[in-house]
Design a protein around this motif. Structure first.
Motif, PDB file in Angstrom:
ATOM      1  N   PHE A 148       0.742  -0.931  -0.263  1.00  0.00           N
ATOM      2  CA  PHE A 148      -0.022   0.397   0.156  1.00  0.00           C
ATOM      3  C   PHE A 148       0.863   1.263   0.188  1.00  0.00           C
ATOM      4  CE2 PHE A 148       0.613  -0.440   4.684  1.00  0.00           C
ATOM      5  CZ  PHE A 148       0.280   1.319   5.011  1.00  0.00           C
ATOM      6  N   GLU A 149       1.858   0.631   0.890  1.00  0.00           N
ATOM      7  CA  GLU A 149       2.765   2.459   0.850  1.00  0.00           C
ATOM      8  C   GLU A 149       3.536   2.553  -0.921  1.00  0.00           C
ATOM      9  OE1 GLU A 149       3.689  -0.525   2.288  1.00  0.00           O
ATOM     10  OE2 GLU A 149       4.528   0.037   4.080  1.00  0.00           O
ATOM     11  N   LEU A 150       3.573   2.024  -1.474  1.00  0.00           N
ATOM     12  CA  LEU A 150       3.485   1.816  -2.881  1.00  0.00           C
ATOM     13  C   LEU A 150       2.901   2.059  -3.950  1.00  0.00           C
ATOM     14  CD1 LEU A 150       6.341   2.108  -4.879  1.00  0.00           C
ATOM     15  CD2 LEU A 150       5.842  -0.196  -5.045  1.00  0.00           C
ATOM     16  N   TRP A 154       2.691   6.581  -5.464  1.00  0.00           N
ATOM     17  CA  TRP A 154       2.673   6.190  -6.759  1.00  0.00           C
ATOM     18  C   TRP A 154       1.272   7.098  -7.292  1.00  0.00           C
ATOM     19  CZ3 TRP A 154       6.091   6.845 -10.166  1.00  0.00           C
ATOM     20  CH2 TRP A 154       6.298   5.427 -10.612  1.00  0.00           C
ATOM     21  N   MET A 155       0.282   7.114  -6.230  1.00  0.00           N
ATOM     22  CA  MET A 155      -0.582   7.812  -6.416  1.00  0.00           C
ATOM     23  C   MET A 155      -0.020   9.513  -6.840  1.00  0.00           C
ATOM     24  SD  MET A 155      -3.684   6.542  -8.423  1.00  0.00           S
ATOM     25  CE  MET A 155      -4.474   6.929  -6.774  1.00  0.00           C
ATOM     26  N   ALA A 156       0.263  10.079  -5.616  1.00  0.00           N
ATOM     27  CA  ALA A 156       0.452  10.811  -5.881  1.00  0.00           C
ATOM     28  C   ALA A 156       1.887  11.545  -6.595  1.00  0.00           C
ATOM     29  CB  ALA A 156       1.565  11.143  -4.166  1.00  0.00           C
ATOM     30  N   VAL A 157       2.252  10.740  -7.650  1.00  0.00           N
ATOM     31  CA  VAL A 157       3.385  11.313  -8.429  1.00  0.00           C
ATOM     32  C   VAL A 157       1.944  10.630  -9.803  1.00  0.00           C
ATOM     33  CG1 VAL A 157       5.262  10.336 -10.319  1.00  0.00           C
ATOM     34  CG2 VAL A 157       5.578  10.460  -7.768  1.00  0.00           C
ATOM     35  N   HIS A 160      -1.856   7.502 -11.001  1.00  0.00           N
ATOM     36  CA  HIS A 160      -1.927   5.305 -11.418  1.00  0.00           C
ATOM     37  C   HIS A 160      -1.462   4.704 -10.612  1.00  0.00           C
ATOM     38  CE1 HIS A 160      -2.637   7.698 -15.223  1.00  0.00           C
ATOM     39  NE2 HIS A 160      -2.796   5.965 -15.707  1.00  0.00           N
ATOM     40  N   GLU A 161      -1.627   3.768  -9.655  1.00  0.00           N
ATOM     41  CA  GLU A 161      -1.071   3.160  -8.945  1.00  0.00           C
ATOM     42  C   GLU A 161       0.473   2.442  -9.437  1.00  0.00           C
ATOM     43  OE1 GLU A 161      -4.597   0.376  -7.956  1.00  0.00           O
ATOM     44  OE2 GLU A 161      -5.348   1.553  -7.206  1.00  0.00           O
ATOM     45  N   ASN A 214      -2.011  -6.891 -13.443  1.00  0.00           N
ATOM     46  CA  ASN A 214      -3.056  -6.221 -14.041  1.00  0.00           C
ATOM     47  C   ASN A 214      -3.299  -4.596 -13.496  1.00  0.00           C
ATOM     48  OD1 ASN A 214      -3.492  -5.870 -11.150  1.00  0.00           O
ATOM     49  ND2 ASN A 214      -3.800  -8.241 -10.801  1.00  0.00           N
ATOM     50  N   GLY A 215      -4.552  -4.274 -13.251  1.00  0.00           N
ATOM     51  CA  GLY A 215      -5.021  -2.867 -12.763  1.00  0.00           C
ATOM     52  C   GLY A 215      -4.830  -1.980 -13.870  1.00  0.00           C
ATOM     53  N   GLN A 216      -4.466  -0.594 -12.849  1.00  0.00           N
ATOM     54  CA  GLN A 216      -4.569   0.296 -13.947  1.00  0.00           C
ATOM     55  C   GLN A 216      -2.631   0.868 -13.808  1.00  0.00           C
ATOM     56  OE1 GLN A 216      -5.128   3.700 -10.765  1.00  0.00           O
ATOM     57  NE2 GLN A 216      -5.744   5.217 -12.050  1.00  0.00           N
TER      58      GLN A 216
END
Ligand SMILES: C[S@@+](CC[C@H](N)C(=O)[O-])C[C@H]1O[C@@H](n2cnc3c(N)ncnc32)[C@H](O)[C@@H]1O
Length: 257
Positions: A148-150, A154-157, A160-161, A214-216
Protein backbone atom coordinates in the motif's frame (compact mmCIF):
# COMPACT_ATOMS: atom_id res chain seq x y z
CA UNK A 1 -13.26 -9.72 -10.37
CA UNK A 2 -9.66 -8.72 -10.91
CA UNK A 3 -8.43 -7.03 -14.07
CA UNK A 4 -7.14 -9.33 -16.86
CA UNK A 5 -3.65 -10.71 -16.39
CA UNK A 6 -1.24 -10.86 -19.30
CA UNK A 7 0.12 -14.37 -18.64
CA UNK A 8 2.75 -14.19 -21.31
CA UNK A 9 4.11 -11.07 -19.63
CA UNK A 10 4.04 -12.84 -16.25
CA UNK A 11 5.98 -15.79 -17.65
CA UNK A 12 8.50 -13.54 -19.39
CA UNK A 13 9.17 -11.37 -16.37
CA UNK A 14 9.65 -14.31 -14.06
CA UNK A 15 11.91 -16.00 -16.60
CA UNK A 16 14.02 -12.86 -16.82
CA UNK A 17 14.31 -12.75 -13.03
CA UNK A 18 15.00 -16.47 -12.56
CA UNK A 19 18.69 -16.10 -11.77
CA UNK A 20 18.41 -13.15 -9.38
CA UNK A 21 15.23 -14.42 -7.69
CA UNK A 22 16.72 -16.26 -4.71
CA UNK A 23 18.90 -13.32 -3.73
CA UNK A 24 15.99 -10.87 -3.56
CA UNK A 25 13.05 -13.09 -2.56
CA UNK A 26 13.20 -12.35 1.18
CA UNK A 27 9.44 -12.13 1.71
CA UNK A 28 8.87 -15.24 -0.41
CA UNK A 29 11.32 -17.23 1.73
CA UNK A 30 9.64 -16.09 4.96
CA UNK A 31 6.16 -16.89 3.66
CA UNK A 32 7.12 -20.25 2.12
CA UNK A 33 8.71 -21.37 5.42
CA UNK A 34 5.51 -20.45 7.27
CA UNK A 35 3.49 -22.39 4.74
CA UNK A 36 5.73 -25.46 5.06
CA UNK A 37 5.09 -25.42 8.82
CA UNK A 38 1.33 -25.73 8.16
CA UNK A 39 1.59 -28.96 6.16
CA UNK A 40 -0.32 -31.66 8.09
CA UNK A 41 2.12 -34.29 9.29
CA UNK A 42 1.94 -37.49 7.26
CA UNK A 43 3.82 -39.17 4.45
CA UNK A 44 2.62 -38.00 1.05
CA UNK A 45 2.79 -40.08 -2.09
CA UNK A 46 2.45 -37.54 -4.92
CA UNK A 47 3.21 -33.87 -4.29
CA UNK A 48 3.13 -30.75 -6.44
CA UNK A 49 4.85 -27.40 -5.97
CA UNK A 50 2.44 -25.18 -7.92
CA UNK A 51 4.20 -22.04 -9.12
CA UNK A 52 7.50 -23.45 -7.88
CA UNK A 53 9.58 -20.46 -9.03
CA UNK A 54 13.30 -21.07 -8.62
CA UNK A 55 12.55 -24.27 -6.69
CA UNK A 56 13.53 -22.89 -3.31
CA UNK A 57 11.09 -25.17 -1.45
CA UNK A 58 11.65 -28.34 -3.47
CA UNK A 59 14.24 -29.83 -1.05
CA UNK A 60 11.79 -29.50 1.89
CA UNK A 61 8.89 -30.87 -0.13
CA UNK A 62 10.99 -33.76 -1.40
CA UNK A 63 11.46 -34.88 2.21
CA UNK A 64 7.67 -35.21 2.55
CA UNK A 65 6.72 -36.88 -0.74
CA UNK A 66 7.65 -40.07 -2.56
CA UNK A 67 7.17 -38.37 -5.90
CA UNK A 68 7.36 -34.61 -6.41
CA UNK A 69 6.34 -32.50 -9.39
CA UNK A 70 7.40 -28.88 -9.92
CA UNK A 71 5.10 -26.76 -12.09
CA UNK A 72 5.44 -23.17 -13.23
CA UNK A 73 4.20 -20.99 -16.07
CA UNK A 74 7.67 -19.54 -16.57
CA UNK A 75 10.16 -21.68 -18.53
CA UNK A 76 13.08 -19.70 -17.09
CA UNK A 77 11.99 -20.37 -13.51
CA UNK A 78 11.47 -24.06 -14.27
CA UNK A 79 14.95 -24.31 -15.74
CA UNK A 80 16.36 -22.70 -12.61
CA UNK A 81 14.28 -25.04 -10.40
CA UNK A 82 15.53 -28.10 -12.28
CA UNK A 83 19.14 -27.25 -11.32
CA UNK A 84 18.51 -28.39 -7.74
CA UNK A 85 17.36 -31.77 -9.06
CA UNK A 86 14.95 -32.34 -6.17
CA UNK A 87 11.75 -33.07 -8.10
CA UNK A 88 10.97 -36.08 -10.28
CA UNK A 89 9.22 -33.97 -12.93
CA UNK A 90 9.24 -30.35 -14.13
CA UNK A 91 6.11 -29.17 -15.94
CA UNK A 92 5.53 -25.89 -17.72
CA UNK A 93 1.86 -25.13 -17.17
CA UNK A 94 -0.84 -22.83 -15.96
CA UNK A 95 -2.47 -23.13 -12.52
CA UNK A 96 -5.83 -22.39 -14.19
CA UNK A 97 -5.54 -25.39 -16.54
CA UNK A 98 -3.34 -27.95 -14.81
CA UNK A 99 -2.00 -30.55 -17.26
CA UNK A 100 -2.42 -33.23 -14.59
CA UNK A 101 -4.79 -36.13 -14.01
CA UNK A 102 -7.78 -35.73 -11.68
CA UNK A 103 -7.33 -37.06 -8.14
CA UNK A 104 -3.65 -37.76 -8.72
CA UNK A 105 -2.00 -35.73 -5.91
CA UNK A 106 -2.21 -35.88 -2.14
CA UNK A 107 -0.18 -32.69 -1.55
CA UNK A 108 -0.39 -29.40 -3.42
CA UNK A 109 1.86 -26.62 -2.14
CA UNK A 110 1.55 -23.16 -3.66
CA UNK A 111 3.37 -20.24 -2.13
CA UNK A 112 2.81 -16.72 -3.47
CA UNK A 113 1.88 -17.88 -6.97
CA UNK A 114 -1.92 -17.79 -7.06
CA UNK A 115 -2.15 -14.00 -6.86
CA UNK A 116 -0.78 -14.00 -10.42
CA UNK A 117 -3.80 -15.88 -11.78
CA UNK A 118 -6.46 -14.21 -13.87
CA UNK A 119 -9.32 -16.30 -12.44
CA UNK A 120 -8.46 -17.57 -8.95
CA UNK A 121 -11.75 -19.53 -8.73
CA UNK A 122 -10.66 -21.57 -11.73
CA UNK A 123 -7.23 -22.15 -10.14
CA UNK A 124 -8.84 -23.45 -6.93
CA UNK A 125 -11.23 -25.64 -8.98
CA UNK A 126 -8.19 -27.13 -10.66
CA UNK A 127 -6.50 -27.70 -7.32
CA UNK A 128 -9.60 -29.49 -6.05
CA UNK A 129 -9.78 -31.58 -9.24
CA UNK A 130 -6.22 -32.92 -8.92
CA UNK A 131 -6.43 -33.60 -5.15
CA UNK A 132 -7.21 -37.07 -3.82
CA UNK A 133 -9.91 -37.42 -1.16
CA UNK A 134 -7.19 -37.71 1.54
CA UNK A 135 -5.07 -34.93 0.09
CA UNK A 136 -4.28 -31.40 1.27
CA UNK A 137 -3.60 -28.22 -0.66
CA UNK A 138 -1.67 -25.44 1.03
CA UNK A 139 -1.52 -21.97 -0.37
CA UNK A 140 -0.23 -18.54 0.56
CA UNK A 141 -1.36 -15.52 -1.41
CA UNK A 142 -1.33 -11.73 -1.16
CA UNK A 143 -4.38 -9.81 -0.05
CA UNK A 144 -5.40 -6.21 -0.56
CA UNK A 145 -3.35 -3.70 1.37
CA UNK A 146 -0.16 -5.36 0.18
CA UNK A 147 2.34 -2.80 -1.13
CA UNK A 148 0.00 0.00 0.00
CA UNK A 149 2.89 2.41 0.65
CA UNK A 150 4.16 2.03 -2.92
CA UNK A 151 0.65 2.28 -4.37
CA UNK A 152 -0.08 5.50 -2.47
CA UNK A 153 3.29 7.01 -3.26
CA UNK A 154 2.74 6.33 -6.98
CA UNK A 155 -0.78 7.78 -6.82
CA UNK A 156 0.72 11.02 -5.49
CA UNK A 157 3.11 11.10 -8.46
CA UNK A 158 0.87 10.47 -11.48
CA UNK A 159 -2.51 9.27 -10.23
CA UNK A 160 -1.75 5.70 -11.36
CA UNK A 161 -1.34 2.77 -9.00
CA UNK A 162 1.61 0.96 -10.65
CA UNK A 163 0.93 -1.96 -8.29
CA UNK A 164 -1.00 -5.19 -8.91
CA UNK A 165 -4.51 -5.51 -7.53
CA UNK A 166 -4.96 -8.06 -4.78
CA UNK A 167 -8.18 -9.59 -3.45
CA UNK A 168 -9.82 -8.68 -0.16
CA UNK A 169 -9.81 -11.49 2.39
CA UNK A 170 -13.61 -11.83 2.10
CA UNK A 171 -13.39 -12.01 -1.68
CA UNK A 172 -10.85 -14.80 -1.38
CA UNK A 173 -13.13 -16.70 0.99
CA UNK A 174 -15.98 -16.44 -1.50
CA UNK A 175 -13.65 -17.64 -4.28
CA UNK A 176 -13.01 -20.81 -2.23
CA UNK A 177 -16.74 -21.25 -1.73
CA UNK A 178 -17.36 -20.93 -5.46
CA UNK A 179 -14.62 -23.48 -6.12
CA UNK A 180 -16.36 -25.76 -3.59
CA UNK A 181 -13.13 -26.56 -1.81
CA UNK A 182 -13.10 -26.90 1.96
CA UNK A 183 -10.81 -24.98 4.27
CA UNK A 184 -9.18 -26.65 7.27
CA UNK A 185 -6.92 -23.78 8.37
CA UNK A 186 -7.04 -20.06 7.61
CA UNK A 187 -4.55 -17.42 8.76
CA UNK A 188 -3.86 -13.86 7.78
CA UNK A 189 -0.51 -12.38 8.63
CA UNK A 190 1.06 -9.03 8.00
CA UNK A 191 4.70 -9.10 6.89
CA UNK A 192 6.72 -5.90 6.73
CA UNK A 193 10.01 -5.79 4.86
CA UNK A 194 12.42 -2.87 5.31
CA UNK A 195 14.57 -1.11 2.74
CA UNK A 196 17.04 1.77 2.78
CA UNK A 197 15.41 3.64 -0.09
CA UNK A 198 12.89 3.53 -2.93
CA UNK A 199 15.52 2.35 -5.42
CA UNK A 200 16.11 -0.75 -3.30
CA UNK A 201 12.35 -1.41 -3.18
CA UNK A 202 11.91 -1.11 -6.96
CA UNK A 203 15.06 -3.11 -7.60
CA UNK A 204 13.92 -5.98 -5.37
CA UNK A 205 10.50 -6.16 -7.06
CA UNK A 206 12.13 -6.18 -10.48
CA UNK A 207 14.74 -8.80 -9.53
CA UNK A 208 12.10 -11.26 -8.40
CA UNK A 209 10.00 -10.62 -11.51
CA UNK A 210 7.12 -9.03 -9.61
CA UNK A 211 6.33 -6.08 -11.86
CA UNK A 212 2.74 -4.98 -12.32
CA UNK A 213 0.63 -7.11 -14.67
CA UNK A 214 -2.96 -6.15 -13.91
CA UNK A 215 -4.96 -3.10 -12.85
CA UNK A 216 -4.42 0.49 -13.73
CA UNK A 217 -1.05 0.90 -15.38
CA UNK A 218 0.61 4.13 -16.32
CA UNK A 219 2.06 4.70 -19.73
CA UNK A 220 5.65 5.63 -20.26
CA UNK A 221 9.03 5.10 -18.71
CA UNK A 222 10.20 5.82 -15.22
CA UNK A 223 12.00 9.12 -15.80
CA UNK A 224 14.48 10.58 -13.32
CA UNK A 225 11.95 13.27 -12.47
CA UNK A 226 9.20 10.73 -11.73
CA UNK A 227 11.57 8.70 -9.62
CA UNK A 228 12.43 11.78 -7.57
CA UNK A 229 8.72 12.51 -7.03
CA UNK A 230 8.18 8.89 -5.99
CA UNK A 231 11.06 9.06 -3.53
CA UNK A 232 9.60 12.24 -2.02
CA UNK A 233 6.12 10.76 -1.76
CA UNK A 234 7.44 7.58 -0.06
CA UNK A 235 9.31 9.67 2.56
CA UNK A 236 6.14 10.05 4.63
CA UNK A 237 6.46 6.36 5.54
CA UNK A 238 10.10 6.54 6.67
CA UNK A 239 10.48 5.07 10.15
CA UNK A 240 12.54 6.37 13.09
CA UNK A 241 14.95 3.49 12.30
CA UNK A 242 15.72 5.31 9.04
CA UNK A 243 14.20 2.55 6.91
CA UNK A 244 11.26 2.45 4.51
CA UNK A 245 8.63 -0.23 5.13
CA UNK A 246 6.92 -2.39 2.49
CA UNK A 247 3.81 -4.08 3.84
CA UNK A 248 2.41 -7.40 2.62
CA UNK A 249 -0.84 -8.96 3.84
CA UNK A 250 -0.54 -12.70 3.36
CA UNK A 251 -3.37 -15.17 3.55
CA UNK A 252 -2.45 -18.79 4.37
CA UNK A 253 -4.87 -21.65 3.82
CA UNK A 254 -4.94 -25.43 4.20
CA UNK A 255 -7.60 -26.91 1.92
CA UNK A 256 -9.10 -30.29 1.22
CA UNK A 257 -11.87 -31.73 -0.96
C1 LIG B 1 6.64 -14.96 -6.48
S1 LIG B 1 7.01 -16.40 -7.35
C2 LIG B 1 6.91 -17.63 -6.08
C3 LIG B 1 7.77 -18.81 -6.40
C4 LIG B 1 7.89 -19.86 -5.30
N1 LIG B 1 6.61 -20.48 -5.02
C5 LIG B 1 8.46 -19.25 -4.06
O1 LIG B 1 7.74 -19.10 -3.07
O2 LIG B 1 9.68 -18.90 -4.07
C6 LIG B 1 5.56 -16.71 -8.30
C7 LIG B 1 5.72 -17.85 -9.29
O3 LIG B 1 4.41 -18.17 -9.79
C8 LIG B 1 4.52 -18.45 -11.17
N2 LIG B 1 3.20 -18.25 -11.80
C9 LIG B 1 2.56 -17.09 -12.03
N3 LIG B 1 1.36 -17.32 -12.62
C10 LIG B 1 1.25 -18.66 -12.76
C11 LIG B 1 0.25 -19.51 -13.30
N4 LIG B 1 -0.88 -19.01 -13.82
N5 LIG B 1 0.46 -20.84 -13.30
C12 LIG B 1 1.62 -21.36 -12.78
N6 LIG B 1 2.61 -20.60 -12.26
C13 LIG B 1 2.43 -19.26 -12.23
C14 LIG B 1 5.57 -17.45 -11.65
O4 LIG B 1 6.13 -17.82 -12.90
C15 LIG B 1 6.58 -17.49 -10.50
O5 LIG B 1 7.57 -18.44 -10.68
Amino acid sequence: MLEPVDKQAVAQRFSKAAQSYDQYALLQKEVGRNLLSLIPEKKYVNGLDLGCGSGFFLPDLQQLCNYLLALDISPGMLKQASLCDKAQGYVCGDAEALPLRSESLDLVFSSLALQWCHDPTQAFREIKRVLTSQGYALFATLNSGSLFELREAWMAVDNHEHVNQFMEELELRSVLQQAEIRCKTWQVQRHVMYYADVNAILQSLKRIGASQVNGQRSQGLLTRQKLQCLQQAYERYRLPTGLLPVTYNVCYGVLHR
